[in-house]
Design a protein around this motif. Structure first.
Motif, short mmCIF file in Angstrom:
data_model
loop_
_atom_site.label_atom_id
_atom_site.label_comp_id
_atom_site.label_asym_id
_atom_site.label_seq_id
_atom_site.Cartn_x
_atom_site.Cartn_y
_atom_site.Cartn_z
N TYR A 25 0.97 -1.10 0.01
CA TYR A 25 -0.23 -0.12 -0.13
C TYR A 25 0.45 0.92 0.29
N VAL A 26 1.32 0.87 1.18
CA VAL A 26 2.66 2.39 0.92
C VAL A 26 3.20 2.63 0.05
N GLU A 27 4.04 1.79 -0.87
CA GLU A 27 4.74 1.47 -2.08
C GLU A 27 4.27 1.79 -3.44
N SER A 28 3.26 1.51 -3.02
CA SER A 28 1.84 2.37 -4.56
C SER A 28 1.57 3.39 -4.29
N LYS A 29 1.46 4.00 -2.96
CA LYS A 29 1.28 5.45 -2.81
C LYS A 29 2.47 6.26 -2.99
N LEU A 30 3.51 5.54 -2.40
CA LEU A 30 5.09 6.66 -2.90
C LEU A 30 5.42 6.02 -4.39
N HIS A 31 5.19 5.21 -5.45
CA HIS A 31 5.15 5.43 -6.52
C HIS A 31 3.66 6.22 -7.27
N THR A 32 2.87 6.47 -6.86
CA THR A 32 2.13 7.64 -7.10
C THR A 32 2.25 8.70 -7.52
N VAL A 33 3.36 9.29 -5.94
CA VAL A 33 3.64 10.73 -5.87
C VAL A 33 4.46 10.98 -6.75
N GLN A 34 5.68 9.94 -6.54
CA GLN A 34 6.47 10.26 -7.41
C GLN A 34 6.17 10.44 -8.67
N HIS A 35 5.74 9.73 -9.60
CA HIS A 35 5.23 9.90 -10.82
C HIS A 35 4.29 11.37 -11.52
N ALA A 36 3.49 11.71 -9.99
CA ALA A 36 3.19 13.14 -10.07
C ALA A 36 4.20 14.26 -10.07
N ILE A 37 5.01 13.92 -9.11
CA ILE A 37 5.83 15.32 -9.18
C ILE A 37 6.76 15.06 -10.54
N LYS A 38 7.27 13.80 -11.01
CA LYS A 38 7.97 14.11 -12.43
C LYS A 38 7.00 14.68 -13.20
N ASP A 39 5.84 14.83 -13.52
CA ASP A 39 5.16 15.40 -14.20
C ASP A 39 5.18 16.77 -13.76
N LEU A 40 4.82 16.93 -12.55
CA LEU A 40 4.76 18.78 -12.45
C LEU A 40 6.47 19.23 -12.69
N GLU A 41 7.14 18.11 -12.25
CA GLU A 41 8.56 19.28 -13.23
C GLU A 41 8.67 19.48 -14.02
N ALA A 42 8.06 18.72 -15.13
CA ALA A 42 8.25 18.41 -16.35
C ALA A 42 7.58 19.67 -16.49
N ALA A 43 5.96 19.80 -16.43
CA ALA A 43 4.99 20.84 -16.60
C ALA A 43 6.12 22.42 -16.40
#
Length: 151
Positions: free
Chosen positions: A16-34
């Motif tokens: 559960y925690v790893e899944s949430k961390l993965h989702t947040v990390q992916h969102a951070i990468k998307d934000l950095e690109a934006a």
């Protein structure tokens, strides 16, 4: 129910925690690109507003990442093989109403065909169960719960 159940619950919480961390990390990468794209595009008030909103979102995601990292550390403190005699942090508690895993707030988990609610040690139900032993009865939200088993 044995320590194997506790191991499986810990594993489910870790997933559960790893899944949430993965989702947040992916969102951070998307934000950095934006943010990079926003920097290349334009100038002016619209640019500044957009950039400020991206920074606010980034701060929110960074906070979520930190919280999930703390939950990961909390899980690592649970002794898998310890059999508890009283309910507390790291205990699996089967009651007449529901089954609880006092660890982190991960919600409903199914292990060995049974439902368990993973709750934080500071949650109201965990506080109500804390220190009680098998056979004890506790009142929670106006309902009586009998503790049937603790591991």
């Amino acid at each position: 129910m044995s320590t194997a159940t506790k191991k499986q619950l810990i594993k489910a919480c870790e997933e559960y925690v790893e899944s949430k961390l993965h989702t947040v990390q992916h969102a951070i990468k998307d934000l950095e690109a934006a943010l990079k794209l926003e920097t290349k595009c334009s100038m002016g008030d619209k640019y500044e507003t957009g950039r400020a909103m991206l920074h606010l979102e980034f701060e929110k995601l960074a906070g979520q990442h930190e919280e999930f990292s703390k939950l990961r550390k909390t899980l690592r403190m649970i002794p898998e093989k310890r059999k508890d005699t009283a309910a507390g942090f790291g205990s699996v508690v089967k009651t007449s109403l529901a089954n609880y895993f006092i660890a982190i707030p991960a919600g409903e988990l199914t292990v060995e065909g049974e439902k368990y609610y993973a709750v934080g040690a500071g949650s109201p139900i965990a506080k109500a169960l804390n220190g009680n032993t098998e056979g004890d009865t506790v009142t929670f939200n106006g309902r009586e719960l009998r503790i049937n088993k603790i591991i």
